[in-house]
Design a protein around this motif. Structure first.
Motif, PDB file in Angstrom:
ATOM      1  N   PHE A  92      -7.409 -12.507  -4.280  1.00  0.00           N
ATOM      2  CA  PHE A  92      -5.985 -12.373  -4.039  1.00  0.00           C
ATOM      3  C   PHE A  92      -5.558 -13.502  -3.106  1.00  0.00           C
ATOM      4  N   PRO A  93      -5.055 -14.602  -3.652  1.00  0.00           N
ATOM      5  CA  PRO A  93      -4.715 -15.742  -2.784  1.00  0.00           C
ATOM      6  C   PRO A  93      -3.738 -15.324  -1.698  1.00  0.00           C
ATOM      7  N   ARG A  94      -4.005 -15.725  -0.483  1.00  0.00           N
ATOM      8  CA  ARG A  94      -3.187 -15.329   0.661  1.00  0.00           C
ATOM      9  C   ARG A  94      -2.909 -16.551   1.534  1.00  0.00           C
ATOM     10  N   LEU A 113       2.581  -8.319  -5.741  1.00  0.00           N
ATOM     11  CA  LEU A 113       1.419  -8.939  -6.383  1.00  0.00           C
ATOM     12  C   LEU A 113       1.741 -10.373  -6.827  1.00  0.00           C
ATOM     13  N   GLU A 171       0.195 -16.274  -3.263  1.00  0.00           N
ATOM     14  CA  GLU A 171       0.062 -17.730  -3.274  1.00  0.00           C
ATOM     15  C   GLU A 171      -0.891 -18.126  -2.171  1.00  0.00           C
ATOM     16  N   GLU A 172      -1.670 -19.132  -2.451  1.00  0.00           N
ATOM     17  CA  GLU A 172      -2.628 -19.570  -1.456  1.00  0.00           C
ATOM     18  C   GLU A 172      -2.008 -20.679  -0.624  1.00  0.00           C
ATOM     19  N   GLU A 214       0.818  -1.210   0.000  1.00  0.00           N
ATOM     20  CA  GLU A 214       0.000   0.000   0.000  1.00  0.00           C
ATOM     21  C   GLU A 214       0.856   1.265   0.000  1.00  0.00           C
ATOM     22  N   VAL A 271       4.149   9.691  -9.973  1.00  0.00           N
ATOM     23  CA  VAL A 271       3.592   9.880 -11.315  1.00  0.00           C
ATOM     24  C   VAL A 271       2.910  11.239 -11.426  1.00  0.00           C
ATOM     25  N   TYR A 325      -4.494  -2.886   3.980  1.00  0.00           N
ATOM     26  CA  TYR A 325      -4.866  -2.874   2.575  1.00  0.00           C
ATOM     27  C   TYR A 325      -4.623  -4.237   1.935  1.00  0.00           C
ATOM     28  N   LEU A 326      -3.463  -4.800   2.235  1.00  0.00           N
ATOM     29  CA  LEU A 326      -3.147  -6.107   1.660  1.00  0.00           C
ATOM     30  C   LEU A 326      -2.485  -6.976   2.736  1.00  0.00           C
ATOM     31  N   LEU A 328       4.052   5.568  -5.517  1.00  0.00           N
ATOM     32  CA  LEU A 328       4.144   5.527  -6.983  1.00  0.00           C
ATOM     33  C   LEU A 328       3.165   6.516  -7.611  1.00  0.00           C
ATOM     34  N   LEU A 343      -5.297  -4.648  -9.316  1.00  0.00           N
ATOM     35  CA  LEU A 343      -4.080  -3.988  -8.860  1.00  0.00           C
ATOM     36  C   LEU A 343      -2.988  -4.081  -9.915  1.00  0.00           C
ATOM     37  N   LYS A 391       7.384   0.584  -8.742  1.00  0.00           N
ATOM     38  CA  LYS A 391       6.549  -0.273  -9.600  1.00  0.00           C
ATOM     39  C   LYS A 391       7.017  -1.721  -9.475  1.00  0.00           C
ATOM     40  N   ARG A 438      -6.505  -8.794  -7.081  1.00  0.00           N
ATOM     41  CA  ARG A 438      -5.136  -8.782  -7.580  1.00  0.00           C
ATOM     42  C   ARG A 438      -5.070  -8.307  -9.029  1.00  0.00           C
ATOM     43  N   GLN A 476      -3.671  -1.644 -12.440  1.00  0.00           N
ATOM     44  CA  GLN A 476      -3.407  -0.310 -11.905  1.00  0.00           C
ATOM     45  C   GLN A 476      -1.905  -0.017 -11.921  1.00  0.00           C
ATOM     46  N   ILE A 477      -1.104  -1.013 -11.528  1.00  0.00           N
ATOM     47  CA  ILE A 477       0.355  -0.836 -11.520  1.00  0.00           C
ATOM     48  C   ILE A 477       0.860  -0.621 -12.951  1.00  0.00           C
ATOM     49  N   GLU A 478       0.301  -1.412 -13.879  1.00  0.00           N
ATOM     50  CA  GLU A 478       0.686  -1.237 -15.280  1.00  0.00           C
ATOM     51  C   GLU A 478       0.414   0.187 -15.734  1.00  0.00           C
ATOM     52  N   GLN A 525       0.086   2.862 -13.935  1.00  0.00           N
ATOM     53  CA  GLN A 525       0.993   3.812 -13.277  1.00  0.00           C
ATOM     54  C   GLN A 525       2.368   3.773 -13.940  1.00  0.00           C
ATOM     55  N   GLY A 526       2.799   2.544 -14.309  1.00  0.00           N
ATOM     56  CA  GLY A 526       4.105   2.389 -14.946  1.00  0.00           C
ATOM     57  C   GLY A 526       4.151   3.127 -16.273  1.00  0.00           C
TER      58      GLY A 526
END
Lengths: 80, 476
Positions: free
Chosen positions: B171-173, A53, A57-58, A12, A22, B144-145, A18, B282, A46, B279, B285-287, B289-290
């Motif tokens: 989002f597997p956790r 991300l 993994e689960e 976060e 930007v 958040y995550l 980021l 996100l 990034k 996921r 979103q990151i793409e 932003q990049g």
């Protein structure tokens, strides 16, 4: 822009910074030298976000208990 | 009949019993007759003895029934009796021989109807709220995550399946499930222990500490969900240092843990949705932003290049800047020698004109004339004329001084004579002179007294004669 190494940032924090990087670059108000530093910082952020991300993994386990009722370990959980 | 026989009437066939015998008989009768009863009443005073036995009164408007649950029974009661609660107690009547008492041995207590249950819930809620356990400022933000999610629920059934499915989709956790009973007597203590247990784990340990806890249970009756209303569960949720999402029952069911949790999800699935972001979104979103980052950086450079080009175009060429001054220099340099020559010849001409009139013979004649003039004047200067002027001036000064002195003497004697005649006039006109002619001045209280009435009103009078003053007294 903070000086915290990106490796220490949570997802976060990294994505928030980021976005800020930007936005500053897009406003075009930064000096040229600084814009290069900003870009480098943004690229690292990034990469940090993408790495977090990719860690998706689960792994599901349930806690097992010892004789005293305290948690002692884990066992696979099959919830169906 | 023997009048003197004082022995009581014989008791017929009734056997003679000891106190303990009758006490035991009563116990047997009561326990046989009331071996299983349900009693409805309001709970009075409740005492939990140190031995673990629970003593309380059941009462209505006329009677009181002492009630007791032994240690083992007390921990298995569906509801802990609380003072003022309308309950139905189940058990048997027994006696307490040492004090000639009977009492209800209670095996279970349930609230008398849904109304009583809700009333009790409201009361408990108000008490916990008054303690501040539900205060908004206590709420912790949901991460958040989260890396590891601790789930407190039944390890089997739809609830854990729903949560895991939804987590996997979004989002597997890493998920740690702490299995608990989600209804019945064991529910509340197990859920409380699970929340406390997750909090006690150390981050990064063999059993890693979760950074988010979900307490979940599917829908059910108010009695099924009751464990999540128990005080120990509410307190554990409020005390949790790890942010906690509660998802108990359906959307319409609200249990007390929902007030103490940091976020109340309407369903277990909703809890999973609140726990993690999506996921894929996100990543997109990151793409985005990049791409903006790269574009922004390139734009920064491009804008500057453009500006540089614009400015460079506007900058005049060096030759253009120097052409005019250089031409002017050339022009002036050309004119310089001619101008110098012209200036020199002009000056030389003027010099020769002026020097033409300068001749030493003329000067000598002029000096000679002036010298003769000076000698004439000097011959006419004689000191005797000056001496005569001084003697005459001295005589005039002496004469003036004499006249001034005479005038001053005359003026002074005139003024003295005038002053003397004025003084005589004053003597004649003043009252002191009249005193010599036989008049007197009468004074009283420091003022001049001129009437008889004034004199009569004054105590001490003073009379001034020509030769002095004397005191007098008015006699009316």
């Amino acid at each position: 822009m903070t000086d915290t190494p990106v490796e220490q940032l949570s997802f976060e924090q990294a994505i928030k910074e980021l976005e800020a990087v930007v936005a500053r670059l897009e406003r075009g108000e930064v000096a040229l030298d600084e814009s290069i530093a900003l870009y480098e910082r943004g690229a690292k952020l990034k990469a940090r976000c993408e790495a977090k991300l990719k860690e998706a993994e689960e792994k599901v386990a349930k806690i097992t208990f010892g004789a005293d009722g305290a948690p002692s370990g884990t066992a696979p959980l099959d919830a169906g | 009949m023997d009048l003197f026989d004082e022995r009581p009437e014989p008791a017929g066939n009734a056997p003679e019993l000891s106190v303990s015998e009758i006490s035991g008989a009563i116990k047997k009768t009561l326990e046989g007759e009331f071996g299983h009863v349900r009693v409805r009443g309001e709970v009075g005073r409740v005492v939990l003895a140190r031995t673990g036995h629970l003593y309380f009164d059941l009462k209505d408007d006329r009677s009181v029934l002492a009630s007791v649950s032994w240690k083992g029974q007390a921990s298995r009661l569906s509801y802990m009796p609380e003072e003022g609660m309308e309950v139905i107690a189940t058990g048997k009547i027994t006696t307490y021989g040492p004090q000639s008492k009977y009492q209800l041995n209670v095996e279970d207590v349930v609230p008398a109807g849904a109304g009583a249950l809700m009333a009790m819930l409201e009361k408990r809620k108000a008490a916990l709220a008054a303690e501040g356990l539900f205060a908004p400022e206590r709420k912790k933000p949901i991460p958040y995550l989260p890396e590891i999610i601790g789930v407190v629920t039944s390890p089997t059934g739809a609830v854990i399946r729903d949560i895991l499915h939804r987590l996997r989709d979004r989002f597997p956790r890493k998920v740690l499930v702490w299995p608990v009973a989600v209804q019945g007597q064991a529910c509340a203590p197990e859920v409380a222990r699970a929340i406390e247990g997750f909090n006690r784990l150390t981050p990064g340990g063999a059993l890693p500490r979760p950074d988010l806890i979900i307490v979940a249970r599917g829908g059910g009756s108010i009695e099924d969900l009751w464990g999540f209303n128990e005080e120990i569960v509410v307190r554990a949720a409020a005390a949790s240092q790890i942010p906690l999402i509660s998802a108990v029952g359906h959307e319409t069911d609200t249990t007390l843990i929902d007030y103490a949790s940091d976020y109340r999800a309407p369903t277990p699935t909703a809890a999973a949705e609140r726990a993690v972001p999506v996921r894929a979104e996100l990543l997109a979103q990151i793409e985005g932003q990049g791409a903006r980052l790269t574009h922004g950086a390139a734009q920064t450079v491009a804008l500057r290049r453009q500006r540089l080009n614009d400015l460079a175009r506007a900058l005049p060429r060096q030759e253009d800047l120097l052409a005019t001054p250089r031409q002017r220099l050339d022009h002036l340099a050309e004119r310089l020698p001619a101008a110098l020559r012209a200036a020199t010849s002009g000056k030389r001409l003027r010099l020769s004109e002026v020097s033409g009139g300068l001749r030493p013979g003329l000067l000598r004649r002029m000096i000679e004339a002036e010298r003769r003039h000076l000698a004439e004047r000097a011959a006419r200067l004689r000191p005797r004329d000056l001496e005569m002027l001084v003697v005459r001036g001295q005589e005039r000064l002496d004469h003036g001084l004499r006249r001034l002195s005479d005038l001053a003497t005359r003026r002074e004697s005139e003024r003295t004579a005038k002053l003397r005649s004025l003084d005589q006039l004053l003597q004649t006109l003043g009252y002191e002179a009249t005193l010599n002619r036989g008049y007197a001045v009468v004074r009283g209280d420091g003022r001049v007294v001129t009437t008889r009435d004034e004199a009569a009103a004054t105590k001490a009078l003073e009379i001034q004669f020509a030769d002095g003053r004397i005191g007098a007294k008015s006699t009316g």
